[in-house]
Design an enzyme around this catalytic site. Structure first.
Site, mmCIF file in Angstrom:
data_model
loop_
_atom_site.group_PDB
_atom_site.id
_atom_site.type_symbol
_atom_site.label_atom_id
_atom_site.label_comp_id
_atom_site.label_asym_id
_atom_site.label_seq_id
_atom_site.Cartn_x
_atom_site.Cartn_y
_atom_site.Cartn_z
ATOM 1 N N ILE A 137 0.858 -1.174 0.000
ATOM 2 C CA ILE A 137 0.000 0.000 0.000
ATOM 3 C C ILE A 137 0.898 1.229 0.000
ATOM 4 O O ILE A 137 2.064 1.159 0.388
ATOM 5 C CB ILE A 137 -0.979 0.021 1.204
ATOM 6 C CG1 ILE A 137 -0.231 -0.109 2.529
ATOM 7 C CG2 ILE A 137 -2.015 -1.081 1.079
ATOM 8 C CD1 ILE A 137 -1.147 -0.071 3.749
ATOM 9 N N ASP A 138 0.369 2.338 -0.460
ATOM 10 C CA ASP A 138 1.172 3.547 -0.606
ATOM 11 C C ASP A 138 1.714 4.033 0.741
ATOM 12 O O ASP A 138 1.140 3.746 1.797
ATOM 13 C CB ASP A 138 0.341 4.663 -1.244
ATOM 14 C CG ASP A 138 -0.155 4.297 -2.632
ATOM 15 O OD1 ASP A 138 0.558 3.544 -3.314
ATOM 16 O OD2 ASP A 138 -1.251 4.754 -3.010
ATOM 17 N N LYS A 139 2.780 4.790 0.674
ATOM 18 C CA LYS A 139 3.441 5.296 1.881
ATOM 19 C C LYS A 139 2.451 5.991 2.810
ATOM 20 O O LYS A 139 2.447 5.754 4.026
ATOM 21 C CB LYS A 139 4.560 6.264 1.496
ATOM 22 C CG LYS A 139 5.302 6.847 2.694
ATOM 23 C CD LYS A 139 6.331 7.879 2.278
ATOM 24 C CE LYS A 139 5.685 9.170 1.832
ATOM 25 N NZ LYS A 139 6.650 10.266 1.620
ATOM 26 N N ARG A 237 -7.533 5.707 -5.507
ATOM 27 C CA ARG A 237 -7.295 7.135 -5.722
ATOM 28 C C ARG A 237 -7.671 7.541 -7.148
ATOM 29 O O ARG A 237 -8.283 8.594 -7.363
ATOM 30 C CB ARG A 237 -5.827 7.459 -5.425
ATOM 31 C CG ARG A 237 -5.430 7.158 -3.986
ATOM 32 C CD ARG A 237 -3.920 7.067 -3.800
ATOM 33 N NE ARG A 237 -3.274 8.360 -3.988
ATOM 34 C CZ ARG A 237 -1.952 8.531 -3.953
ATOM 35 N NH1 ARG A 237 -1.157 7.490 -3.762
ATOM 36 N NH2 ARG A 237 -1.442 9.724 -4.131
#
EC number: 5.4.99.-
Length: 303
Positions: A137-139, A237
């Site tokens: 998953i993104d930062k 997103r």
């Protein structure tokens, strides 16, 4: 890591070279990129430039990220929140702001560094920089990740992801008032042809499906649960922006005027899968972090 080529579009023209390159990969810091520029690892039209160089329309930038050395991936005591663990798998609740695996500019402080300290029996299928990592998953997205502790478990979990049998539910705060209570977004995602640092819905993209339902409405904001059927880069997103409801705080896909909360308001709340060894279905959940909950409470008070 292979060289990356960037062609500057009208939207990117005029920004500093480090900012232009940093938006390619969220794991790269601008300070690290500035060092690459100084070392000649970033070239514009075949020439080296200074870190304060402002990119121009039609510039061609070649980025040659230095390889991450094996010795750089060291165990670190990062006090990880382990939700579940046995001999084959573990589930970890990743905090917001933590990079999943080491990369140029982020050799330390990553989830992998913490996992290596926590246990030394992680699968090796993805190599030294990504031991045990099945998905990411993104930062700036918080929440649950499943991790493989051996190659058998890794193969099984990846197979479940491919077959779309893994349960992955996120909560997201988006801009706008979503009038309907639920929906499905089925739109292919690929590299944005106008800005290769972003993903977008494009005709030749990879199949992507996101199911959503409204949890709560706050005037011009809506809290939704998103269930992933596929797992494309930045899928939630991109899809929420595509239907006109971008995530709050999203620096890449959100509107210019959004809340400055240090990143997108997105949390991986539920993960469920069949245990690789026993076949038993396991499901885990984690409440959004305190700052997410406080943001929602502030909206409730204003509503």
């Amino acid at each position: 890591m292979e060289d990356l080529t960037i062609e500057i579009t009208e939207e990117m023209a005029g920004v500093r070279i480090d900012k232009a390159v940093s938006s390619i990969d969220e794991d790269w810091s601008r300070s690290q990129i500035a060092n690459w520029v100084k070392d000649g690892a970033v070239k514009v039209n075949g020439e080296t430039v200074k870190p304060n160089y402002k990119v121009r329309l039609d510039d061609v930038i070649i980025v040659s990220p230095p390889l991450l050395e094996e010795l750089d991936v060291v165990p670190e005591d990062l006090d990880l929140e382990i939700t579940y663990e046995d001999a084959d798998v573990l589930v970890v609740n990743k905090p917001r702001g933590m990079v999943v695996h080491p990369a140029p500019g982020h050799a330390n402080g990553t989830l992998v560094n913490g996992l290596m300290f926590h246990c030394n029996d992680l699968s090796g299928i993805n190599g030294v920089a990504r031991p045990g990592i099945v998905h990411r998953i993104d930062k700036d997205t918080s929440g649950l990740l499943m991790v493989a502790k051996n190659d058998m478990a890794h193969t099984s979990l990846v197979d479940q992801l491919v077959k779309k049998t893994v349960t992955r539910k996120y909560v997201a705060l988006v801009h706008g008032h979503i009038p309907h209570d639920k929906g499905t977004i089925e739109a292919p995602i690929g590299r944005d042809s106008k800005d290769r640092q972003k993903m977008a819905v494009i005709d030749k993209g990879k199949h992507a499906v996101t199911h959503f339902r409204v949890l709560e409405r706050f005037g011009n904001f809506t809290l939704v649960e998103c269930r992933l059927e596929t797992g494309r880069t930045h899928q939630i997103r991109v899809h929420m922006k595509y239907i006109g409801f971008p995530l709050v705080g999203d620096p890449k896909y959100g509107p210019k005027k959004t809340m400055d909360i240090g990143g997108q308001a997105l949390h991986a709340e539920v993960i469920g899968f069949d245990h690789p060894r026993t076949g038993e279905y396991l499901e885990f959940s984690a409440e959004p972090p305190a700052e997410f909950a406080e943001l929602l409470e502030s909206l409730r008070e204003k509503d």
